[in-house]
Design an enzyme around this catalytic site. Structure first.
Site, PDB file in Angstrom:
ATOM      1  N   SER A   6     -22.810   2.304 -54.691  1.00  0.00           N
ATOM      2  CA  SER A   6     -21.916   1.489 -53.868  1.00  0.00           C
ATOM      3  C   SER A   6     -20.797   0.937 -54.737  1.00  0.00           C
ATOM      4  O   SER A   6     -21.051   0.191 -55.681  1.00  0.00           O
ATOM      5  CB  SER A   6     -22.680   0.320 -53.231  1.00  0.00           C
ATOM      6  OG  SER A   6     -21.749  -0.611 -52.711  1.00  0.00           O
ATOM      7  N   ASP A  32     -18.400   0.108 -48.778  1.00  0.00           N
ATOM      8  CA  ASP A  32     -18.720  -1.039 -47.928  1.00  0.00           C
ATOM      9  C   ASP A  32     -17.454  -1.639 -47.339  1.00  0.00           C
ATOM     10  O   ASP A  32     -16.641  -2.224 -48.053  1.00  0.00           O
ATOM     11  CB  ASP A  32     -19.472  -2.096 -48.744  1.00  0.00           C
ATOM     12  CG  ASP A  32     -20.904  -1.678 -49.007  1.00  0.00           C
ATOM     13  OD1 ASP A  32     -21.605  -1.358 -48.024  1.00  0.00           O
ATOM     14  OD2 ASP A  32     -21.314  -1.655 -50.174  1.00  0.00           O
ATOM     15  N   MET A  34     -15.941  -4.414 -44.975  1.00  0.00           N
ATOM     16  CA  MET A  34     -16.293  -5.725 -44.415  1.00  0.00           C
ATOM     17  C   MET A  34     -15.059  -6.355 -43.795  1.00  0.00           C
ATOM     18  O   MET A  34     -13.978  -6.323 -44.388  1.00  0.00           O
ATOM     19  CB  MET A  34     -16.837  -6.627 -45.527  1.00  0.00           C
ATOM     20  CG  MET A  34     -18.017  -6.015 -46.266  1.00  0.00           C
ATOM     21  SD  MET A  34     -18.701  -7.182 -47.453  1.00  0.00           S
ATOM     22  CE  MET A  34     -19.928  -6.124 -48.262  1.00  0.00           C
ATOM     23  N   HIS A  63     -19.823   2.464 -44.692  1.00  0.00           N
ATOM     24  CA  HIS A  63     -20.696   1.497 -44.012  1.00  0.00           C
ATOM     25  C   HIS A  63     -19.798   0.435 -43.396  1.00  0.00           C
ATOM     26  O   HIS A  63     -19.252  -0.399 -44.114  1.00  0.00           O
ATOM     27  CB  HIS A  63     -21.660   0.920 -45.072  1.00  0.00           C
ATOM     28  CG  HIS A  63     -22.543  -0.170 -44.573  1.00  0.00           C
ATOM     29  ND1 HIS A  63     -23.279  -0.975 -45.425  1.00  0.00           N
ATOM     30  CD2 HIS A  63     -22.841  -0.593 -43.325  1.00  0.00           C
ATOM     31  CE1 HIS A  63     -23.973  -1.838 -44.725  1.00  0.00           C
ATOM     32  NE2 HIS A  63     -23.721  -1.647 -43.445  1.00  0.00           N
ATOM     33  N   MET A  65     -19.225  -2.733 -41.731  1.00  0.00           N
ATOM     34  CA  MET A  65     -19.741  -4.054 -41.353  1.00  0.00           C
ATOM     35  C   MET A  65     -18.616  -4.749 -40.607  1.00  0.00           C
ATOM     36  O   MET A  65     -17.881  -5.575 -41.136  1.00  0.00           O
ATOM     37  CB  MET A  65     -20.168  -4.816 -42.618  1.00  0.00           C
ATOM     38  CG  MET A  65     -21.470  -4.268 -43.209  1.00  0.00           C
ATOM     39  SD  MET A  65     -21.713  -4.726 -44.929  1.00  0.00           S
ATOM     40  CE  MET A  65     -20.834  -3.375 -45.726  1.00  0.00           C
ATOM     41  N   ASP A 171     -30.366   0.108 -48.168  1.00  0.00           N
ATOM     42  CA  ASP A 171     -29.181  -0.529 -48.758  1.00  0.00           C
ATOM     43  C   ASP A 171     -29.464  -2.005 -49.032  1.00  0.00           C
ATOM     44  O   ASP A 171     -29.685  -2.778 -48.105  1.00  0.00           O
ATOM     45  CB  ASP A 171     -28.018  -0.389 -47.763  1.00  0.00           C
ATOM     46  CG  ASP A 171     -26.689  -0.880 -48.303  1.00  0.00           C
ATOM     47  OD1 ASP A 171     -26.609  -1.250 -49.488  1.00  0.00           O
ATOM     48  OD2 ASP A 171     -25.714  -0.891 -47.510  1.00  0.00           O
TER      49      ASP A 171
HETATM   50  C1  DX5 Z   1     -24.228  -5.249 -48.876  1.00  0.00           C
HETATM   51  C2  DX5 Z   1     -23.745  -3.829 -48.954  1.00  0.00           C
HETATM   52  C3  DX5 Z   1     -24.405  -3.021 -49.994  1.00  0.00           C
HETATM   53  C4  DX5 Z   1     -24.202  -3.521 -51.390  1.00  0.00           C
HETATM   54  C5  DX5 Z   1     -25.467  -3.233 -52.136  1.00  0.00           C
HETATM   55  O1  DX5 Z   1     -23.562  -5.885 -47.837  1.00  0.00           O
HETATM   56  O2  DX5 Z   1     -23.935  -3.182 -47.722  1.00  0.00           O
HETATM   57  O3  DX5 Z   1     -24.034  -1.657 -49.902  1.00  0.00           O
HETATM   58  O4  DX5 Z   1     -23.142  -2.916 -52.072  1.00  0.00           O
HETATM   59  O5  DX5 Z   1     -25.355  -3.800 -53.399  1.00  0.00           O
HETATM   60  P1  DX5 Z   1     -26.630  -4.003 -54.324  1.00  0.00           P
HETATM   61  O6  DX5 Z   1     -27.195  -2.650 -54.619  1.00  0.00           O
HETATM   62  O7  DX5 Z   1     -26.041  -4.676 -55.526  1.00  0.00           O
HETATM   63  O8  DX5 Z   1     -27.603  -4.873 -53.576  1.00  0.00           O
HETATM   64 ZN    ZN Z   2     -23.596  -0.948 -47.693  1.00  0.00          ZN
END
Ligand code: DX5
Ligand code: ZN
Length: 221
Positions: A6, A32, A34, A63, A65, A171
């Site tokens: 990620s 990610d 967001m 992903h 969000m 994840d």
């Molecule tokens: C959290 C993200 C993850 C994040 C995971 O909101 O969806 O993909 O990057 O990071 P680690 O592996 O550090 O928990």
């Molecule tokens: Zn993620």
């Protein structure tokens, strides 16, 4: 077994370099997105995904969000997304999945830690991947939530009975210890941010995760 670093934990001012460091050892690149509404953080949009796509041949696993992912499926696809996950907590799942299918992108549904198995069960069989969150989404570097394990096992068991089983992707808080637990529970695709880009040697970190998941020291890539 697929390892998806990620980029959330990478240096955003040197993304190209960070991505190059894992491009020979990773299977996917997890991106990610967001929106500041669905989660209390803001990250990147389609222009940055397009720039990343020009820097790597790794498939891009986006992903979303977001409260309104439907407004952005086509822009992310055009930017180079190969897989897209939308959250099951967002309304309109049926039409979101239909639009993803029409766009020819890998179809994923993500499920938050507190959302019950029953919310995702009806969609198993329609998905290419299920993204099971093992932290509250929004930030990298959080601790793995072991309380998600019964739901992960339930999803893996139900998924295996479907004619077209999905890839089970996890994840949040994945490292060389927790990856063993989630692999034993049926996950085969592992997102890792801090455990890859938080290390001095991200490529070695990916190899270590793969070896841990496969349960074989010194094997693999
Ligand atoms: C959290 C993200 C993850 C994040 C995971 O909101 O969806 O993909 O990057 O990071 P680690 O592996 O550090 O928990
Ligand atoms: Zn993620």
């Amino acid at each position: 077994m697929q390892i998806a670093p990620s980029i959330l934990s990478a240096d955003f001012a040197a993304l190209g370099d960070a991505i190059r460091r894992v491009s020979d050892v990773a299977d996917l690149l997890h991106v990610d997105v967001m929106d500041g509404h669905f989660v209390p953080n803001l990250t990147i949009g389609p222009p940055v995904v397009a720039a990343i796509d020009r820097h790597t041949s790794l498939p891009l696993d986006c992903h979303l969000m977001m409260t309104n992912p439907g407004d952005f499926l086509e822009p992310f696809r055009r930017a180079g997304a190969d897989w897209i996950s939308v959250h099951v907590e967002v309304d309109g799942t049926a039409s979101l999945l239909a639009e993803m299918r029409a766009l020819g992108v890998g179809i994923g549904l993500a499920i938050n830690p507190e959302t019950p198995f029953e919310a995702i069960e009806p969609w198993l069989g329609d998905l290419d991947h299920v993204l099971v969150m093992t932290v509250h989404p929004g930030f990298g570097g959080q601790s793995f939530m072991g309380e998600v394990m019964p739901k992960l096992r339930a999803i893996a068991a139900a998924n295996a009975t479907r004619g077209r089983p999905a890839i089970i992707e996890v994840d949040g808080g994945i490292d060389v210890a927790t990856i063993v637990q989630v692999a034993e529970a049926g996950a085969t695709c592992f997102v890792a941010g801090n455990a890859v880009f938080g290390r001095d040697d991200p490529a070695a970190a990916v190899r270590a995760l793969r070896h841990a998941a496969e349960g074989t020291v010194g094997a693999g890539r």
